[in-house]
Write an enzyme that holds these catalytic residues in place. Structure first.
Site, short mmCIF file in Angstrom:
data_model
loop_
_atom_site.label_atom_id
_atom_site.label_comp_id
_atom_site.label_asym_id
_atom_site.label_seq_id
_atom_site.Cartn_x
_atom_site.Cartn_y
_atom_site.Cartn_z
N ARG A 147 0.87 -1.18 0.00
CA ARG A 147 0.00 0.00 0.00
C ARG A 147 0.90 1.22 0.00
NH1 ARG A 147 -3.59 2.27 4.99
NH2 ARG A 147 -1.61 3.35 5.32
N TYR A 159 -2.16 11.68 8.12
CA TYR A 159 -2.39 10.36 8.69
C TYR A 159 -2.03 9.27 7.68
CZ TYR A 159 -4.78 6.26 10.50
OH TYR A 159 -5.07 5.00 10.94
N ASP A 220 -5.01 3.91 0.01
CA ASP A 220 -6.13 4.17 0.92
C ASP A 220 -6.48 5.66 0.86
OD1 ASP A 220 -7.94 4.33 2.97
OD2 ASP A 220 -6.67 3.38 4.48
N HIS A 222 -8.85 7.00 2.79
CA HIS A 222 -9.26 7.39 4.14
C HIS A 222 -10.54 8.22 4.15
CE1 HIS A 222 -6.02 5.67 6.46
NE2 HIS A 222 -5.14 6.14 5.61
N GLU A 246 -8.93 2.18 -1.85
CA GLU A 246 -9.66 1.85 -0.63
C GLU A 246 -10.32 3.09 -0.03
OE1 GLU A 246 -8.52 0.49 3.93
OE2 GLU A 246 -7.05 0.28 2.31
N GLU A 272 -13.72 -1.24 6.45
CA GLU A 272 -13.06 -1.47 7.73
C GLU A 272 -13.84 -0.85 8.89
OE1 GLU A 272 -9.49 1.60 8.42
OE2 GLU A 272 -9.30 0.48 6.56
N ARG A 293 -13.40 -5.05 3.40
CA ARG A 293 -12.29 -4.61 4.25
C ARG A 293 -12.54 -4.80 5.75
NH1 ARG A 293 -7.94 -4.03 4.85
NH2 ARG A 293 -7.60 -1.84 5.40
N GLU A 349 -4.11 -7.51 4.66
CA GLU A 349 -3.28 -6.42 5.18
C GLU A 349 -2.40 -6.95 6.31
OE1 GLU A 349 -3.93 -1.85 6.84
OE2 GLU A 349 -5.60 -3.30 6.94
N TRP A 412 -11.73 11.56 7.40
CA TRP A 412 -10.38 11.04 7.14
C TRP A 412 -10.39 9.52 7.15
CZ3 TRP A 412 -7.93 7.81 10.53
CH2 TRP A 412 -8.45 7.75 11.84
#
Length: 412
Positions: A147, A159, A220, A222, A246, A272, A293, A349, A412
């Site tokens: 990633r 981040y 990602d 976010h 992602e 996620e 995820r 991951e 985020w």
């Protein structure tokens, strides 16, 4: 036999973890991960005060019945606190069942569907040059997928972006931690989506030029983009063959991914922050994503995550289970056992836990040649050293808050 005790262990070997310890009347112990980053004590209380008293004396082999009991019986269903608590009990019961059978857990889930789990590392850098150094380091370790996250010119700390130590790896903890006994509030970072959208395609171009076309590249977002911004980025990244994009938009409004799909063939991953199969209903039935995820820790354990993956498999959607260091080694092991068993595995991951964390959680899973394997010890293959855990007192820690340049709060 029956459940004799349910203990809740909160420990902080470098970061905070919550573990359910279920012990049966014949002395078999099972572990479950209940860690919810930044809200750990809420789950610990839910387990200790509301779940544990209802389980004492129940048959620990009734895993499905207990899952349904914990999910359906309360008036207030779902949500990250509830589902993380259910997850911990579910993992612990599966751990007990496999230990009693004398086999690694994946054998009770149907056996291995593959020899190992393709895994990806987190490569990041504040500049393209330091990002390249990180990628080289992970390639030397055997990773075949990374990633990539990079700094954006004109922005300070972002981040998920940090320069690696020599050799390409780093132990990155983005959650700010208070001193023992002190209160704290999250740090605040500044974000500029327009600058990010201008810069990221050039990062992918530079990485492809340096590393060629075989290396699998993930990214990602976010949740930082609006639907049309996400559509633009997905389209702009197409020439660089991303493995996935992602969390390109916030997860609450699933219908927005229809717009992203209309504009791009870049594979999408999301989930996620999702907690149940119902969160995925639109995404799966309309094939708006390519990878799930969620983690066993936050989606109701092995039973809950298997529900999601069975549903996803009907539509050709694969797994990409969440595996950061705020999922404990217990939760990571649960991901690996399920991933090894299901047919529609995609990628895993993998952020290795710190040496300090591993003094508390002793793991049996292994990594070689880009693949993870949960190991062959009975159960989950993770043991908790409670004496060592007691040495590490809980410390409040929160992930940063994202703000735009004008000070308004942003996703985020």
């Amino acid at each position: 036999m029956a459940i004799e005790s349910v203990d809740v262990v909160v420990t902080s070997p470098g970061r905070n973890f919550v573990t359910a310890v279920v012990t049966t009347s014949d002395g078999v112990v099972g572990l479950g991960d209940a860690t919810l980053n930044g809200r750990e004590l809420a789950v610990a209380s839910y387990l200790r005060d509301h779940v544990a008293p209802t389980l004492l004396g129940r048959d620990e082999s009734q895993i499905e019945w207990i899952w349904q009991y914990l999910y359906r019986s309360p008036y207030w269903r779902r949500g990250p606190v509830t589902m993380s608590a259910i997850a911990a009990i579910d993992m612990a019961l599966w751990d007990i069942a496999a230990k009693k059978a004398g086999v690694p857990l994946y054998q009770l889930l149907g056996g291995a569907s593959r020899s190992g789990l393709l895994s990806y590392a987190h490569a990041s850098g504040t500049t393209v040059e330091t990002l390249h150094e990180a990628i080289h380091g992970y390639l030397e370790q055997g990773f075949r997928a990374v990633r990539i996250q990079a700094g954006v010119p004109g922005l300070d700390q972002i981040y998920g972006v940090h320069d690696a130590a020599p050799g390409g790896t780093y132990e990155y903890e983005p959650a700010g931690r208070a001193a023992v006994g002190e209160a704290m509030r999250p740090t605040e970072e500044t974000w500029d989506t327009a600058a990010y959208l201008r810069h990221l395609p050039s990062v992918f171009a530079a990485v492809r030029e340096e590393f060629g076309g075989v290396l699998r590249l993930l990214h990602d977002g976010h949740h930082r983009m609006s639907p049309i911004e996400a559509a633009r980025l997905a389209r702009d990244l197409e020439p660089y063959d991303p493995f996935w994009l992602e969390d390109c938009t916030p997860g609450e409004d699933q219908s927005v991914l229809r717009l992203v799909r209309q504009h791009s063939t870049t594979p999408l991953a999301i989930g996620e922050v999702f907690n149940s199969v119902y969160d995925y209903q639109t995404l799966i039935t309309e094939r708006l994503i390519d990878y799930v995820r969620s983690s066993a820790t936050h989606a109701g354990g092995i039973t809950g995550l298997r529900q999601i993956m069975t549903f996803a498999g009907i539509y050709g959607i694969r797994s990409g289970f969440h595996g950061p260091t705020d999922v404990s080694p217990v939760g990571m092991a649960a991901n690996l056992h399920l991933g090894l068993a299901i047919h529609n595995f995609g990628i895993q991951e993998y952020m290795p836990h710190s040496a300090l964390t591993k003094t508390v959680f002793r793991t049996g899973y292994r990594f070689a040649d880009g693949l993870l394997h949960p190991g062959d010890a009975p159960g989950l293959g993770v043991e908790l050293d409670r004496e060592e855990a007691a040495k590490h007192e809980y410390r409040p820690a929160y992930l940063p808050v994202n703000r735009l340049r004008d000070g308004s709060v942003h996703d985020w």
